[in-house]
Design a protein around this motif. Structure first.
Motif, PDB file in Angstrom:
ATOM      1  N   GLY A   1       5.305  -4.682  -0.889  1.00 23.45           N
ATOM      2  CA  GLY A   1       4.278  -3.661  -1.112  1.00 23.45           C
ATOM      3  C   GLY A   1       3.904  -3.636  -2.579  1.00 23.45           C
ATOM      4  N   LYS A   2       3.135  -2.639  -2.960  1.00 21.37           N
ATOM      5  CA  LYS A   2       2.760  -2.501  -4.373  1.00 21.37           C
ATOM      6  C   LYS A   2       3.999  -2.173  -5.195  1.00 21.37           C
ATOM      7  CE  LYS A   2      -1.960  -0.925  -3.713  1.00 21.37           C
ATOM      8  NZ  LYS A   2      -2.918   0.157  -3.941  1.00 21.37           N
ATOM      9  N   ASP A   3       4.280  -2.984  -6.171  1.00 13.95           N
ATOM     10  CA  ASP A   3       5.403  -2.779  -7.090  1.00 13.95           C
ATOM     11  C   ASP A   3       6.751  -2.621  -6.395  1.00 13.95           C
ATOM     12  OD1 ASP A   3       3.552  -2.802  -9.223  1.00 13.95           O
ATOM     13  OD2 ASP A   3       3.172  -0.666  -8.962  1.00 13.95           O
TER      14      ASP A   3
END
Length: 83
Positions: free
Chosen positions: A43-45
Motif C-alpha cells: 500500500g502507500k508507504d
C-alpha cells in the motif's frame, strides 16, 4: 483450503476473467486446487503483510455446519455449503 487476512497492502486474486482485490482488514478463503494468479501488492508507504492459514476439509465442514447461515450476508451466503 487457505485462509488469508490482509493486515496491510492488497492481495489480488485472478481466476480467468474474474479479479478480486482483498484490501487491508479483509479476509477470504481460497481453494488450494484453483488455478489462480495471486499478487501481493504494497500500500502507500507500507509493505504487504498478511496471515495465511491452511485448514483441513473436515475441520471446515464441521465449522460450517455449526454456523447460523442466516447470520451470513446474502452476497456471501451463495458460497456456503448446505446444512
Amino acid at each position: 483450503m487457505y485462509s488469508l487476512y490482509v493486515y496491510s497492502g492488497e492481495f489480488i486474486v485472478e481466476e480467468g476473467k474474474k479479479k478480486s482485490i482483498i484490501r487491508k482488514g479483509e479476509s477470504v478463503f481460497i481453494k488450494k486446487d484453483n488455478r489462480v494468479v495471486m499478487t501481493k501488492q504494497p500500500g502507500k508507504d507500507e509493505k504487504f503483510m498478511g496471515i495465511f492459514m491452511i485448514f483441513k476439509r473436515q475441520y471446515l465442514r464441521e465449522l460450517f455446519q455449526r454456523i447460523d447461515k442466516k447470520s451470513i450476508p446474502d452476497e456471501r451466503r451463495k458460497n456456503c455449503p448446505a446444512s
